[in-house]
Design a protein around this motif. Structure first.
Motif, mmCIF file in Angstrom:
data_model
loop_
_atom_site.group_PDB
_atom_site.id
_atom_site.type_symbol
_atom_site.label_atom_id
_atom_site.label_comp_id
_atom_site.label_asym_id
_atom_site.label_seq_id
_atom_site.Cartn_x
_atom_site.Cartn_y
_atom_site.Cartn_z
ATOM 1 N N LEU A 128 0.816 -1.227 0.000
ATOM 2 C CA LEU A 128 0.000 0.000 0.000
ATOM 3 C C LEU A 128 0.844 1.268 0.000
ATOM 4 C CD1 LEU A 128 -1.721 0.511 3.485
ATOM 5 C CD2 LEU A 128 0.412 -0.693 3.132
ATOM 6 N N THR A 308 -7.551 -5.684 4.871
ATOM 7 C CA THR A 308 -7.144 -4.277 4.891
ATOM 8 C C THR A 308 -7.635 -3.627 3.601
ATOM 9 O OG1 THR A 308 -5.193 -4.906 6.143
ATOM 10 C CG2 THR A 308 -5.118 -2.775 5.028
ATOM 11 N N SER A 309 -7.509 -4.383 2.487
ATOM 12 C CA SER A 309 -8.022 -3.952 1.186
ATOM 13 C C SER A 309 -9.078 -4.964 0.753
ATOM 14 C CB SER A 309 -6.884 -3.947 0.167
ATOM 15 O OG SER A 309 -6.349 -5.255 0.027
ATOM 16 N N SER A 345 -8.179 -0.196 -2.522
ATOM 17 C CA SER A 345 -6.923 -0.243 -1.757
ATOM 18 C C SER A 345 -7.118 -0.219 -0.256
ATOM 19 C CB SER A 345 -6.018 0.924 -2.145
ATOM 20 O OG SER A 345 -5.506 0.688 -3.422
ATOM 21 N N VAL A 346 -8.094 0.539 0.202
ATOM 22 C CA VAL A 346 -8.349 0.473 1.645
ATOM 23 C C VAL A 346 -9.835 0.246 1.890
ATOM 24 C CG1 VAL A 346 -6.345 1.746 2.492
ATOM 25 C CG2 VAL A 346 -8.373 3.027 1.848
ATOM 26 N N LYS A 349 -9.115 -1.066 6.409
ATOM 27 C CA LYS A 349 -8.303 0.032 6.976
ATOM 28 C C LYS A 349 -9.107 1.339 7.005
ATOM 29 C CE LYS A 349 -3.741 2.215 6.328
ATOM 30 N NZ LYS A 349 -3.143 1.994 7.628
ATOM 31 N N LEU A 350 -9.981 1.523 6.011
ATOM 32 C CA LEU A 350 -10.795 2.740 5.973
ATOM 33 C C LEU A 350 -11.832 2.728 7.103
ATOM 34 C CD1 LEU A 350 -11.768 5.361 4.633
ATOM 35 C CD2 LEU A 350 -13.275 3.965 3.220
ATOM 36 N N HIS A 353 -10.076 3.406 10.248
ATOM 37 C CA HIS A 353 -9.616 4.800 10.272
ATOM 38 C C HIS A 353 -10.757 5.745 10.679
ATOM 39 C CE1 HIS A 353 -7.516 8.415 8.765
ATOM 40 N NE2 HIS A 353 -8.628 8.717 8.120
ATOM 41 N N HIS A 406 -7.422 6.417 -0.203
ATOM 42 C CA HIS A 406 -6.045 6.075 -0.614
ATOM 43 C C HIS A 406 -6.018 5.869 -2.137
ATOM 44 C CE1 HIS A 406 -1.986 4.987 0.453
ATOM 45 N NE2 HIS A 406 -2.073 3.735 0.055
#
Ligand SMILES: Nc1ncnc2c1ncn2[C@@H]1O[C@H](COP(=O)(O)OP(=O)(O)O)[C@@H](O)[C@H]1O
Ligand SMILES: O=C(CO)[C@H](O)[C@H](O)COP(=O)(O)O
Length: 564
Positions: A128, A308-309, A345-346, A349-350, A353, A406
């Motif tokens: 990433l 994560t993705s 991509s995220v 993780k998003l 976040h 991202h």
């Protein structure tokens, strides 16, 4: 903290001597945040599971690094744990999968720094990492024909731009000293066997290698990495093998000792993690579950690996060129089939976040802990509590999220895109956090719908989703994917399906199955099926219209700002 679980799913138990199957495989999955291992039997039943977090560094914005020594040490810890208490001579094969991060070693296989600080412990540029933006722009400007096979536009997350960045930025401390550049899955199989052969999966998907034509000298020369051509691709791989093939003489004595396994256990050529997830889910026998894909070819199934993705893996018998979707890649996942890989991509993780950054997060944590629930289980039950007469999804009628915090991997292939939230209020309470979380989960599902539409417009015909990865443990995430795409979602019997995929590789290396397809059919099983709530379709169609407007508006904003 690491964790070991002994499992008795599917009627098998490690402790029940009589029922114990004779053959075991070990799968090791290196994700972004942790390493997991499982002991798996011939039916694909997980008998033991262990995980261990791995270190990550973010020394600068968009720079993400790891340590190959730390990752290997974690692989050893979890493998030793899952084989505790069994006769290790019954282990017939070992398979690895990992994220597609770039590992750099010198000529003596010692780690080299991928950072200005010269810290050689940090010798992995993570998938990433977006440091190579200028390099990827120049690569895309070449319009070289290899780019046709990555959706038309190379991603900054692939290896060529990262290699060029190393050459241009760390010439003396890294580039000139480097002896070996590995994709992380290939690093692991080399550590286990001493064999430097690369997986067709890694090289085709992330390094521009062609299963039919091999390396294209003109590409590397055109982008300024002619060094590899002169070196006959020694540093990036000139022996390429199909995933699941047995490597060399199996585990070396040194690796065997570190992993707690016997020397010589067959080790498979590895896969990238999303691809292992694909193997773990896509071949299951779906008869009797009321699914549309029953009786349809396997190409009607889309594996979505969500950690994560999120990665959207669709296969076809002929190559399909989908603008903004990686591939077509031949034999990179299921042998003999072409693969297209869409992605976000995220995703996990998003969600993490946005939830962790909200002012009500400490309150959420305290309340979830008091109830011994995960924060996501708590949020899901909180949404149920505050919903009105309609389904939970309707709570976001005036809150919309564009999820590309991202950049966009697919189908727009635009790394400059940013996240957007519209509909914010002067509220910071738990309700507000829960609704923002819901809108984020929905935005990710709309992103999946956007990718599927692009794949279908190019020739795919998809009817059913097969979800796995950490996010598939979240019932809200799964239901939203069903409702928003209008497709049924299949969850596997084994929630850790990526590990089943890694074990399938080990099973193939052992020779117990004659093909990857046979191992897939025997070892992946349908668990739960989640059907779409078609009565909510109209609402989600409207929200999808807003979703598409968001990106249109974002592009207008940047055009205004860059104009005179
Ligand atoms: N039980 C769960 N409920 C909701 N979300 C979960 C659960 N377990 C993991 N996740 C989410 O899944 C993501 C990580 O998935 P995982 O497959 O472990 O990632 P990776 O393979 O990238 O390390 C995280 O964002 C996490 O919040
Ligand atoms: O590019 C990918 C697969 O081709 C993945 O996004 C990458 O490997 C990270 O995976 P995960 O989200 O499971 O950590």
């Amino acid at each position: 903290m690491s964790c070991l679980r002994l499992l008795t799913a599917g009627g098998g138990s490690m402790m029940s001597g009589e029922q114990e199957p004779r053959s075991y495989y070990v799968g090791v999955d290196v994700g972004t945040g942790s390493v997991r291992a499982a002991l798996v039997d011939q039916r694909g039943v997980l008998l033991a599971f262990a995980d261990q977090p791995i270190k990550k560094w973010e020394p600068q914005f968009n720079h993400h690094e790891q340590s190959s020594a730390d990752i290997w040490a974690a692989c050893c810890v979890v493998t030793k744990k899952v084989v505790q208490g069994i006769d290790v001579n019954q282990i017939r094969g070992l398979g690895f999968d990992a994220t597609c991060s770039l590992v750099v070693l010198d000529k003596q296989f010692r780690p080299l720094p991928v950072n200005q600080e010269g810290d050689s412990h940090r010798n992995v540029i993570m998938w990433l990492d977006h440091r190579a933006i200028s390099q990827v722009q120049r690569i895309n400007e070449t319009k070289h024909s290899v780019l046709q096979y990555v959706g038309g536009v190379m991603s900054v997350e692939m290896q060529a731009p990262k290699l060029l960045w190393l050459k241009e930025n760390l010439r003396e401390t890294c580039w000139d000293k480097a002896g070996h550049f590995f994709d992380l899955p290939d690093f692991l199989s080399w550590k286990a066997t001493g064999v430097t052969a690369r997986s067709l999966c890694s090289l085709v998907c992330k390094w521009t290698y062609s299963a039919e034509k091999g390396w294209d000298d003109s590409f590397w020369e055109m982008i300024g990495l002619e060094d590899f051509v002169a070196d006959n691709y020694n540093k990036i791989g000139n022996q390429v093998l199909p995933p699941g093939t047995s490597l060399g003489s199996g585990l070396t004595p040194e690796a065997a000792k570190e992993l707690g396994l016997p020397t010589g256990v067959p080790v498979a050529v590895s896969l990238i993690d999303a691809h292992a997830g694909g193997l773990g889910v896509i071949g299951a026998d779906v008869r009797g579950h009321g699914l549309v894909c029953e009786g349809q070819p396997v190409t009607s199934r889309l594996a979505v690996i969500c950690g994560t993705s999120s990665c959207h893996m669709g296969i076809s018998t002929d190559p399909i060129f989908v603008p903004g979707v990686w591939g077509p890649y031949f034999s990179a996942m299921v042998p003999g089939f072409w693969l297209n890989e869409g992605g976000q991509s995220v995703t996990g993780k998003l969600i993490d976040h946005l939830v962790q950054g909200h002012p009500a997060f400490p309150e959420l944590q305290a309340k979830a802990t008091a109830r011994c629930q995960s924060i996501y289980a708590y949020l899901n039950s909180h949404l149920d509590l505050i919903k009105k007469a309609q389904s939970v999804g309707f709570l976001t009628v005036d809150l919309h999220v564009w999820p590309d915090f991202h950049g966009n991997r697919s189908p727009l292939a635009d790394l400059t895109l940013k996240g957007m939230v519209t509909g914010l209020k002067l509220s910071q309470d738990l309700d507000d956090l829960a609704i923002l979380y819901l809108a984020t989960v929905q935005a990710i599902a709309f992103g999946t719908r956007f990718i599927i539409e692009a794949m279908e417009a190019a020739g795919h015909s998809i009817s059913t989703l097969f979800l796995c990865g950490g996010l598939s443990k979240n019932p809200l995430f799964v239901q939203m994917h069903a409702d928003i795409t209008g497709m049924s979602v299949v969850l596997s019997q084994e929630v850790e399906s990526v590990l089943v995929g890694a074990a399938i590789l080990g099973a193939c290396a052992s020779g117990d199955f004659t093909s990857v397809q046979e191992a897939m059919a025997r070892m992946s099983k349908v668990g739960k099926v989640v059907f779409p709530r078609l009565e909510d379709k109209k609402y989600y169609d409207k929200k999808y219209q807003v979703f598409l407007k968001l990106v249109e508006h974002q592009k207008e904003y940047s055009a205004i700002m860059s104009g005179d």
